[in-house]
Write a protein that holds these residues in place. Sequence first.
Motif, PDB file in Angstrom:
ATOM      1  N   THR A  35       0.833  -1.204   0.000  1.00 15.39           N
ATOM      2  CA  THR A  35       0.000   0.000   0.000  1.00 15.39           C
ATOM      3  C   THR A  35       0.868   1.254   0.000  1.00 15.39           C
ATOM      4  O   THR A  35       0.613   2.213  -0.756  1.00 15.39           O
ATOM      5  CB  THR A  35      -0.925   0.011   1.230  1.00 15.39           C
ATOM      6  N   GLU A  36       1.899   1.258   0.820  1.00 15.99           N
ATOM      7  CA  GLU A  36       2.805   2.409   0.866  1.00 15.99           C
ATOM      8  C   GLU A  36       3.623   2.504  -0.423  1.00 15.99           C
ATOM      9  O   GLU A  36       3.881   3.602  -0.922  1.00 15.99           O
ATOM     10  CB  GLU A  36       3.732   2.295   2.079  1.00 15.99           C
ATOM     11  N   ASN A  37       4.033   1.354  -0.960  1.00 15.89           N
ATOM     12  CA  ASN A  37       4.787   1.348  -2.219  1.00 15.89           C
ATOM     13  C   ASN A  37       3.960   1.900  -3.367  1.00 15.89           C
ATOM     14  O   ASN A  37       4.477   2.623  -4.240  1.00 15.89           O
ATOM     15  CB  ASN A  37       5.250  -0.079  -2.528  1.00 15.89           C
ATOM     16  N   ALA A  38       2.665   1.584  -3.380  1.00 18.98           N
ATOM     17  CA  ALA A  38       1.789   2.093  -4.436  1.00 18.98           C
ATOM     18  C   ALA A  38       1.739   3.617  -4.426  1.00 18.98           C
ATOM     19  O   ALA A  38       1.671   4.263  -5.484  1.00 18.98           O
ATOM     20  CB  ALA A  38       0.385   1.508  -4.280  1.00 18.98           C
ATOM     21  N   LYS A  39       1.798   4.220  -3.243  1.00 23.22           N
ATOM     22  CA  LYS A  39       1.819   5.677  -3.144  1.00 23.22           C
ATOM     23  C   LYS A  39       3.099   6.237  -3.750  1.00 23.22           C
ATOM     24  O   LYS A  39       3.079   7.261  -4.447  1.00 23.22           O
ATOM     25  CB  LYS A  39       1.694   6.099  -1.686  1.00 23.22           C
ATOM     26  N   ASP A  40       4.225   5.563  -3.494  1.00 18.84           N
ATOM     27  CA  ASP A  40       5.496   5.993  -4.091  1.00 18.84           C
ATOM     28  C   ASP A  40       5.453   5.891  -5.607  1.00 18.84           C
ATOM     29  O   ASP A  40       5.934   6.785  -6.322  1.00 18.84           O
ATOM     30  CB  ASP A  40       6.642   5.137  -3.555  1.00 18.84           C
ATOM     31  N   ILE A  41       4.910   4.790  -6.109  1.00 15.20           N
ATOM     32  CA  ILE A  41       4.861   4.574  -7.556  1.00 15.20           C
ATOM     33  C   ILE A  41       3.981   5.629  -8.228  1.00 15.20           C
ATOM     34  O   ILE A  41       4.343   6.184  -9.273  1.00 15.20           O
ATOM     35  CB  ILE A  41       4.350   3.152  -7.872  1.00 15.20           C
ATOM     36  N   GLU A  42       2.840   5.918  -7.638  1.00 16.29           N
ATOM     37  CA  GLU A  42       1.949   6.919  -8.211  1.00 16.29           C
ATOM     38  C   GLU A  42       2.630   8.284  -8.259  1.00 16.29           C
ATOM     39  O   GLU A  42       2.549   9.005  -9.268  1.00 16.29           O
ATOM     40  CB  GLU A  42       0.667   6.996  -7.386  1.00 16.29           C
ATOM     41  N   ALA A  43       3.308   8.648  -7.190  1.00 19.71           N
ATOM     42  CA  ALA A  43       4.015   9.931  -7.163  1.00 19.71           C
ATOM     43  C   ALA A  43       5.133   9.952  -8.194  1.00 19.71           C
ATOM     44  O   ALA A  43       5.365  10.965  -8.865  1.00 19.71           O
ATOM     45  CB  ALA A  43       4.577  10.183  -5.767  1.00 19.71           C
ATOM     46  N   ALA A  44       5.834   8.825  -8.348  1.00 19.85           N
ATOM     47  CA  ALA A  44       6.930   8.750  -9.323  1.00 19.85           C
ATOM     48  C   ALA A  44       6.415   8.933 -10.746  1.00 19.85           C
ATOM     49  O   ALA A  44       7.026   9.637 -11.557  1.00 19.85           O
ATOM     50  CB  ALA A  44       7.649   7.414  -9.180  1.00 19.85           C
ATOM     51  N   ALA A  59      15.940   4.914  -5.432  1.00 20.98           N
ATOM     52  CA  ALA A  59      14.607   4.325  -5.571  1.00 20.98           C
ATOM     53  C   ALA A  59      14.644   2.800  -5.502  1.00 20.98           C
ATOM     54  O   ALA A  59      14.133   2.112  -6.372  1.00 20.98           O
ATOM     55  CB  ALA A  59      13.965   4.774  -6.883  1.00 20.98           C
ATOM     56  N   ARG A  60      15.248   2.263  -4.446  1.00 15.79           N
ATOM     57  CA  ARG A  60      15.358   0.808  -4.296  1.00 15.79           C
ATOM     58  C   ARG A  60      14.927   0.413  -2.896  1.00 15.79           C
ATOM     59  O   ARG A  60      15.763   0.224  -2.011  1.00 15.79           O
ATOM     60  CB  ARG A  60      16.813   0.365  -4.536  1.00 15.79           C
ATOM     61  N   PRO A  61      13.625   0.277  -2.636  1.00 19.60           N
ATOM     62  CA  PRO A  61      13.184  -0.034  -1.268  1.00 19.60           C
ATOM     63  C   PRO A  61      13.715  -1.355  -0.743  1.00 19.60           C
ATOM     64  O   PRO A  61      13.840  -1.525   0.480  1.00 19.60           O
ATOM     65  CB  PRO A  61      11.654  -0.050  -1.390  1.00 19.60           C
ATOM     66  N   ASN A  62      14.058  -2.301  -1.634  1.00 13.77           N
ATOM     67  CA  ASN A  62      14.599  -3.577  -1.154  1.00 13.77           C
ATOM     68  C   ASN A  62      15.938  -3.390  -0.459  1.00 13.77           C
ATOM     69  O   ASN A  62      16.336  -4.208   0.390  1.00 13.77           O
ATOM     70  CB  ASN A  62      14.756  -4.561  -2.315  1.00 13.77           C
ATOM     71  N   VAL A  63      16.656  -2.306  -0.790  1.00 16.92           N
ATOM     72  CA  VAL A  63      17.930  -2.031  -0.124  1.00 16.92           C
ATOM     73  C   VAL A  63      17.717  -1.849   1.372  1.00 16.92           C
ATOM     74  O   VAL A  63      18.576  -2.188   2.184  1.00 16.92           O
ATOM     75  CB  VAL A  63      18.604  -0.783  -0.742  1.00 16.92           C
ATOM     76  N   THR A  64      16.552  -1.332   1.764  1.00 15.52           N
ATOM     77  CA  THR A  64      16.239  -1.117   3.177  1.00 15.52           C
ATOM     78  C   THR A  64      16.361  -2.415   3.963  1.00 15.52           C
ATOM     79  O   THR A  64      17.026  -2.466   5.010  1.00 15.52           O
ATOM     80  CB  THR A  64      14.816  -0.550   3.325  1.00 15.52           C
ATOM     81  N   SER A 108      10.173   2.609   2.096  1.00 17.98           N
ATOM     82  CA  SER A 108      11.281   2.342   3.012  1.00 17.98           C
ATOM     83  C   SER A 108      10.883   2.581   4.461  1.00 17.98           C
ATOM     84  O   SER A 108      11.325   1.851   5.364  1.00 17.98           O
ATOM     85  CB  SER A 108      12.488   3.212   2.641  1.00 17.98           C
ATOM     86  N   MET A 109      10.032   3.582   4.707  1.00 15.20           N
ATOM     87  CA  MET A 109       9.540   3.805   6.060  1.00 15.20           C
ATOM     88  C   MET A 109       8.732   2.605   6.539  1.00 15.20           C
ATOM     89  O   MET A 109       8.856   2.174   7.702  1.00 15.20           O
ATOM     90  CB  MET A 109       8.673   5.067   6.088  1.00 15.20           C
ATOM     91  N   ALA A 110       7.912   2.051   5.646  1.00 16.44           N
ATOM     92  CA  ALA A 110       7.100   0.892   6.022  1.00 16.44           C
ATOM     93  C   ALA A 110       7.991  -0.296   6.359  1.00 16.44           C
ATOM     94  O   ALA A 110       7.791  -0.978   7.383  1.00 16.44           O
ATOM     95  CB  ALA A 110       6.140   0.543   4.888  1.00 16.44           C
ATOM     96  N   ILE A 111       8.971  -0.568   5.521  1.00 13.88           N
ATOM     97  CA  ILE A 111       9.877  -1.704   5.746  1.00 13.88           C
ATOM     98  C   ILE A 111      10.666  -1.505   7.036  1.00 13.88           C
ATOM     99  O   ILE A 111      10.812  -2.426   7.847  1.00 13.88           O
ATOM    100  CB  ILE A 111      10.810  -1.877   4.535  1.00 13.88           C
ATOM    101  N   THR A 112      11.171  -0.280   7.242  1.00 16.80           N
ATOM    102  CA  THR A 112      11.946   0.008   8.455  1.00 16.80           C
ATOM    103  C   THR A 112      11.094  -0.173   9.702  1.00 16.80           C
ATOM    104  O   THR A 112      11.536  -0.756  10.710  1.00 16.80           O
ATOM    105  CB  THR A 112      12.496   1.444   8.406  1.00 16.80           C
ATOM    106  N   ALA A 165      19.037  -0.073  16.310  1.00 17.52           N
ATOM    107  CA  ALA A 165      20.038  -0.699  15.437  1.00 17.52           C
ATOM    108  C   ALA A 165      19.716  -0.411  13.980  1.00 17.52           C
ATOM    109  O   ALA A 165      20.593  -0.467  13.118  1.00 17.52           O
ATOM    110  CB  ALA A 165      20.087  -2.203  15.680  1.00 17.52           C
ATOM    111  N   VAL A 166      18.445  -0.117  13.686  1.00 17.42           N
ATOM    112  CA  VAL A 166      18.014   0.219  12.331  1.00 17.42           C
ATOM    113  C   VAL A 166      17.178   1.489  12.398  1.00 17.42           C
ATOM    114  O   VAL A 166      16.184   1.537  13.121  1.00 17.42           O
ATOM    115  CB  VAL A 166      17.169  -0.906  11.702  1.00 17.42           C
ATOM    116  N   SER A 167      17.589   2.519  11.673  1.00 14.10           N
ATOM    117  CA  SER A 167      16.786   3.739  11.627  1.00 14.10           C
ATOM    118  C   SER A 167      16.828   4.326  10.225  1.00 14.10           C
ATOM    119  O   SER A 167      17.765   4.073   9.459  1.00 14.10           O
ATOM    120  CB  SER A 167      17.266   4.769  12.648  1.00 14.10           C
ATOM    121  N   LEU A 168      15.799   5.094   9.903  1.00  6.66           N
ATOM    122  CA  LEU A 168      15.678   5.720   8.591  1.00  6.66           C
ATOM    123  C   LEU A 168      15.532   7.223   8.770  1.00  6.66           C
ATOM    124  O   LEU A 168      14.713   7.676   9.571  1.00  6.66           O
ATOM    125  CB  LEU A 168      14.468   5.169   7.835  1.00  6.66           C
TER     126      LEU A 168
END
Length: 414
Positions: A46-55, A123-128, A154-158, A174-177
Motif C-alpha cells: 500500500t505504501e509502495n503504491a503511493k510511491d509509484i503513483e508519485a513517481a 529508488a530501491r526499497p529492497n535495499v532497506t 522504506s519507512m514501512a519496511i523500516t 540498530a536500524v533507523s531511517l
Amino acid sequence: MEELIIKGKAAKAAAAKLALTSADAKNTALCDAARALIENTEYILTENAKDIEAAKQNGMNEGLIDRLSLNPERIKAMADGIMQITQLPDPISEVVSSFTRPNNLEINEVRVPLGVVGIIYEARPNVTADAAALCLKSGNACILRCGKEAHRSSMAITSVIRKAIKTAGLPEDAVSLVENTSRESAVALMKLNGYLDVIIPRGGAGLIRTVVENATVPAIETGTGNCHIYVDKTADLEMAKNIVINAKTSRPSVCNAEEKLLVHKEIAEKFLPDILSALSEKGVEIVGDKTACAIYPKATPATSEDWGTEYLALKIGVKVVDSTDAAIEHINKYGSLHSEAIITESPENANKFLQAIDAAAVYVNASTRFTDGFEFGFGAEIGISTQKLHARGPMGLKALTTTKYTIRGNGQIR
C-alpha cells in the motif's frame, strides 16, 4: 541537523550493544524480521503504491519505476534474503590470524563490527531490508537514508523491521531511517563525524560522486556499471548469444546489466547480424562504431560519450575490435571497474582477460548479471564496491567488519 544527531547517538548506543550480542540472538531477530515482512506485505505494498503513483506523476522513467516497484514476490525475496543471512557464519570474533612472538606474547587478529554504518540510496526499497539485515548480523547499527521516491516504502519496511527486532530483545535503534528527504539531510549525513564510522552510497553515478566528493566520514564507492561483454573469435556463438541477451535484457535497469558489446573482427560479420537482430526484437536500441554500423545498418552511430555511459535502459553500444588485447584496452579505458566478461574457448585468452581486466568481477563464459550478493551466496549485499581499499565487489557480512589485535601476555615489558 537535529534529527541526525538524535539518530546518531541512538545508533551508537545500539551498536555498542550489538557488538556483544550472540549470533543466536541476532539470528532470532532476523528470522522474526523476515516473517514480519511477509505478514505485513499488504501494508508495505500500500505504501509502495503511493510511491509509484508519485513517481509516475513526476515523470520517472520506466527503468527506475521498475527498481522502485514491489510485489509479493519481491517482498518474499527480501525475506528469503534475510533468512539466507541467518544461515551464514557470524563473522564477529572470527580469528583471522594467530601467532606467538619470541617473547611469548600471544597475538590474535579478530574480526569486529565497523560500528555505525550510513547507507544512502535511491529508488530501491529492497535495499532497506538488505542493508538492515546485513548490518544487524555483522553487529553494526545502520542509519538509512533513501531517496524521496522510495520514502514511504522504506519507512514501512523500516517500521516492520524495528518492531520485529525490538520484540526479539535487540535495540530497535540498530536500524533507523532518516525522515527528512531534503538534499541537506543527505549532505549532513555524509558529514556525521563522531557518529558514523563509514558511509556507503548505493545508486546512480550522480549520487556516488556526490558522496565521494562531500563525505567527511570514510566512504566506500559503489557501483555504476558500464559493463562489457567481449565475444572472442574462438567463442561458441550460440553461448555468446544467450549470454549477451541475458546480460542486456533480463533486467536492464540494474548495475550488473551489460551496456557494451565488443566483438572480434574475424567473427563480426557472422555474429553481429544475428545477435543484433535478436536484441532489436526485444526492443534494444543499438548504437555502434563504423564497422558495426556497416555490418548492421539498422544501428545508429555511437558518439564518443556513449562508450563511457551506463544506460540502465534497453540500449547497447557495439564495437568491433582487432584482438583480445584491443578489447582489454578499451574496457580498461571506459569500464567502471564493476563487471566484465569474455566469451571464449581459448584458455590463453581467458586467462589474459582475467589477469588484465581491472574490475571487481571478471567473468569467463557467464553473464555479468551474477554480480550480486544473493547470487554469490552472501544472502544480500550492502552494495557492490568498485574501489580497491577495504572491500571490492558484492559487499556481504565480512565487508561490514574490520579487525583488531588482541594481545595476551604474562608481564612482558619493552
